[in-house]
Design an enzyme around this catalytic site. Sequence first.
Site, PDB file in Angstrom:
ATOM      1  N   LYS A  76      16.122  72.514  38.743  1.00 40.06           N
ATOM      2  CA  LYS A  76      16.215  73.588  37.750  1.00 40.06           C
ATOM      3  C   LYS A  76      14.875  74.311  37.605  1.00 40.06           C
ATOM      4  O   LYS A  76      14.813  75.546  37.585  1.00 40.06           O
ATOM      5  CB  LYS A  76      16.664  73.002  36.415  1.00 40.06           C
ATOM      6  CG  LYS A  76      16.817  73.999  35.285  1.00 40.06           C
ATOM      7  CD  LYS A  76      15.626  74.020  34.312  1.00 40.06           C
ATOM      8  CE  LYS A  76      15.482  72.720  33.552  1.00 40.06           C
ATOM      9  NZ  LYS A  76      14.397  72.800  32.525  1.00 40.06           N
TER      10      LYS A  76
ATOM     11  N   LYS B 194       4.213  76.563  32.943  1.00 40.73           N
ATOM     12  CA  LYS B 194       5.016  75.387  33.308  1.00 40.73           C
ATOM     13  C   LYS B 194       5.647  75.564  34.684  1.00 40.73           C
ATOM     14  O   LYS B 194       5.705  74.628  35.486  1.00 40.73           O
ATOM     15  CB  LYS B 194       6.113  75.153  32.263  1.00 40.73           C
ATOM     16  CG  LYS B 194       7.037  73.959  32.575  1.00 40.73           C
ATOM     17  CD  LYS B 194       6.272  72.644  32.671  1.00 40.73           C
ATOM     18  CE  LYS B 194       7.179  71.481  33.114  1.00 40.73           C
ATOM     19  NZ  LYS B 194       8.130  71.080  32.072  1.00 40.73           N
TER      20      LYS B 194
END
Length: 296
Positions: free
Chosen positions: A239, A171
């Site tokens: 983030k 990811k």
Amino acid sequence: MSRIGFIGLGVMGTPMAAHLAGAGHEVSGFDLNAEALAKLTAAGGQAAADVADAVGDAEVVITMLPDHPQVAQVVLAPGGILDHVRPATLLVDMSTIRPETSIEVAKAGADKGIRVLDAPVSGGQAGAEQAALSIMAGGDAADFLAAKPVFDVLGTTVVHVGPHGAGQVVKAANQLVVGGIYGLVAEAIVLLEASGVDAATGLDVLAGGLAGSRILELKRTSMVAREFRPGFRIDLHHKDMGIALAAARQSGVALPMTGLVAQLVAAARARGHGSLDHSALLKVVEELSGRSLQEA
């Protein structure tokens, strides 16, 4: 059909839980947002009173939370998920968090006889709503096979990518590529417009050639129009870029392009664009080029 406890009913979690309920699974969900609980109930799920109520009788528990502190709190803290699920429960964390936190959760789960997968997703809110997510799972192969019928309800690309934490690494790689492409598309738009070329026409040509990408396919029209309604917010991509850089440092590799993209994302957030779609990197590139900003 499975009894599923679903923790975290945000813009991604709500449609995901609804799809599972619609597929015939018994879904008990919990979130601090009462409106999200009402949406799950309307979709055929059940609103749980708290985490314990959601997961106590579940065969599968799914968490979809903002970041690693929330995952650690909900899963590992006293009174959290691991204190309330039964042995052999399958815990699937679909949040995007640091790989080391996923490994920590897996170890803590194993100590209590709980099977754990990290299975972050790509596709944004639209992918969640359309049940067209890409799901990258880390953990034991047997646990992945057990979870696959659930994954198949939520996504169109479902892949076991390696051991615990591997899903989060994939990811992170996904997010650095996505961020980089957004940055380059933004630069292409600025170049085309500054040169007196119609950006929409130019991007149509790029989308049909070797430069073509899913981002150009889905976002070129909205970017040229400066429409930055969030499908995936700058705040969240900020983030995720931090996760990618931390993973690079831990692995001892240099990712210079990733570092640059991370700074562009950070600049967008610092300029107050955190709530906009990550395609709003265009606003930062325009500003660097001295071009007048066009508001979304």
